[in-house]
Design a protein around this motif. Structure first.
Motif, PDB file in Angstrom:
ATOM      1  N   GLN A 134       0.842  -1.197   0.000  1.00 50.65           N
ATOM      2  CA  GLN A 134       0.000   0.000   0.000  1.00 50.65           C
ATOM      3  C   GLN A 134       0.880   1.251   0.000  1.00 50.65           C
ATOM      4  N   GLN A 135       0.477   2.244  -0.795  1.00 48.36           N
ATOM      5  CA  GLN A 135       1.206   3.507  -0.850  1.00 48.36           C
ATOM      6  C   GLN A 135       0.277   4.651  -0.477  1.00 48.36           C
ATOM      7  N   ASN A 136       0.798   5.558   0.318  1.00 50.98           N
ATOM      8  CA  ASN A 136       0.023   6.733   0.708  1.00 50.98           C
ATOM      9  C   ASN A 136       0.887   7.978   0.570  1.00 50.98           C
ATOM     10  N   THR A 137       0.321   9.012   0.002  1.00 49.49           N
ATOM     11  CA  THR A 137       0.992  10.301  -0.085  1.00 49.49           C
ATOM     12  C   THR A 137       0.379  11.220   0.947  1.00 49.49           C
ATOM     13  N   ILE A 138       1.224  11.779   1.817  1.00 42.42           N
ATOM     14  CA  ILE A 138       0.707  12.658   2.868  1.00 42.42           C
ATOM     15  C   ILE A 138       1.476  13.975   2.869  1.00 42.42           C
ATOM     16  N   GLU A 139       0.782  15.014   3.279  1.00 43.37           N
ATOM     17  CA  GLU A 139       1.405  16.326   3.439  1.00 43.37           C
ATOM     18  C   GLU A 139       1.862  16.459   4.888  1.00 43.37           C
ATOM     19  N   VAL A 140       3.095  16.866   5.082  1.00 40.45           N
ATOM     20  CA  VAL A 140       3.647  16.989   6.430  1.00 40.45           C
ATOM     21  C   VAL A 140       4.280  18.363   6.589  1.00 40.45           C
ATOM     22  N   CYS A 141       4.574  18.699   7.832  1.00 43.37           N
ATOM     23  CA  CYS A 141       5.259  19.953   8.135  1.00 43.37           C
ATOM     24  C   CYS A 141       6.760  19.711   8.155  1.00 43.37           C
ATOM     25  N   SER A 142       7.520  20.591   7.547  1.00 39.81           N
ATOM     26  CA  SER A 142       8.965  20.406   7.484  1.00 39.81           C
ATOM     27  C   SER A 142       9.595  20.422   8.875  1.00 39.81           C
ATOM     28  N   GLU A 143       8.928  21.036   9.847  1.00 35.57           N
ATOM     29  CA  GLU A 143       9.460  21.126  11.203  1.00 35.57           C
ATOM     30  C   GLU A 143       9.240  19.836  12.006  1.00 35.57           C
ATOM     31  N   GLU A 144       8.394  18.945  11.517  1.00 34.25           N
ATOM     32  CA  GLU A 144       8.043  17.748  12.277  1.00 34.25           C
ATOM     33  C   GLU A 144       9.145  16.700  12.225  1.00 34.25           C
ATOM     34  N   ASN A 145       9.334  15.984  13.344  1.00 35.74           N
ATOM     35  CA  ASN A 145      10.245  14.853  13.308  1.00 35.74           C
ATOM     36  C   ASN A 145       9.486  13.616  12.819  1.00 35.74           C
ATOM     37  N   MET A 146      10.186  12.525  12.647  1.00 30.01           N
ATOM     38  CA  MET A 146       9.581  11.340  12.054  1.00 30.01           C
ATOM     39  C   MET A 146       8.506  10.743  12.956  1.00 30.01           C
ATOM     40  N   LEU A 147       8.654  10.854  14.276  1.00 27.48           N
ATOM     41  CA  LEU A 147       7.621  10.348  15.174  1.00 27.48           C
ATOM     42  C   LEU A 147       6.313  11.114  14.989  1.00 27.48           C
ATOM     43  N   GLU A 148       6.422  12.401  14.747  1.00 29.70           N
ATOM     44  CA  GLU A 148       5.221  13.211  14.524  1.00 29.70           C
ATOM     45  C   GLU A 148       4.613  12.893  13.163  1.00 29.70           C
TER      46      GLU A 148
END
Length: 215
Positions: A134-148
């Motif tokens: 399964q593949q998912n594309t998500i929008e994230v914040c550049s300030e977030e770490n990988m746990l977030e």
């Protein structure tokens, strides 16, 4: 100290009705739902309601964090500049007997409404589940770490924490950001080359571990 939560402009924009209203300004995100509930029916809510889900930084002076001001052409006094209309906690143009200023801090200075920070730069990543394909594309914040970012991905996979996250075969440090893990944001390069960034999103591969995480 606890890390602040970061929000994308898209996340802010969906909270755009009277009983669920967020705004952002000067880099922070505010949930004004309690304010709107408290002043329900007040005409002074109109400018706030009209700006639900939007960034209203142009209402404020970046240096002081307070409302922008100007010289009133009639009274020659310095007053709040509100071309969108006077709103809650802004004093009237002229003295008024029904104006009460005993509310304490105005809402734009009251941190109880602040729920986090607005991301200065968002980016999209592609997450590939190597167990299910399964593949998912998500929008994230550049300030977030990988746990977030993992927490965001839990909307698609509740067992996200039961996977080892890798980029180009290397385990990611979940306490670091994408950039700190060597996952570069190449938006500017693609823009200069006239290439569609969405066609070349960095892929992070998730490898299933032995034990399921309990939720």
């Amino acid at each position: 100290m606890l890390r602040p939560r970061y929000f994308t402009p898209t996340e802010v924009s969906v909270h755009n009705v009277a009983n669920d209203i967020w705004v952002s300004f000067l880099g922070k995100v505010y949930d004004l739902t309690p304010l709107c509930e408290k002043h329900k029916g007040d005409v002074l809510l109109k400018p706030i309601l009209n700006s639900a889900g939007k960034d209203i930084s142009n209402w404020f002076d970046k240096k002081t964090g307070n409302l922008r001001t100007h010289i009133d052409p009639v009274t020659n006094c310095r007053v709040a500049y509100t071309p969108q209309g006077r709103f809650i906690h802004v004093p009237p143009r002229f003295p008024a007997s029904d104006w009460a200023n005993d509310f304490g801090k105005p809402w734009w200075q009251d941190e109880k409404y602040c729920i986090g920070k607005l991301s200065q730069k968002t980016r999209k990543i592609r997450l590939v589940n190597m167990l299910t394909s399964q593949q998912n594309t998500i929008e994230v914040c550049s300030e977030e770490n990988m746990l977030e970012i993992l927490t965001r991905y839990e909307a698609y996979n509740v067992h996200a924490a039961s996977y080892t996250w890798k980029f180009c075969g290397t385990n990611l440090d979940m306490t670091r950001t994408l950039e700190e893990n060597g996952v570069e944001d190449e938006f500017e390069k693609f823009y200069e080359l006239g290439m569609n960034e969405d066609d070349y999103l960095p892929a992070i591969h998730l490898y299933f571990n032995d034990d399921l995480t309990e939720h």
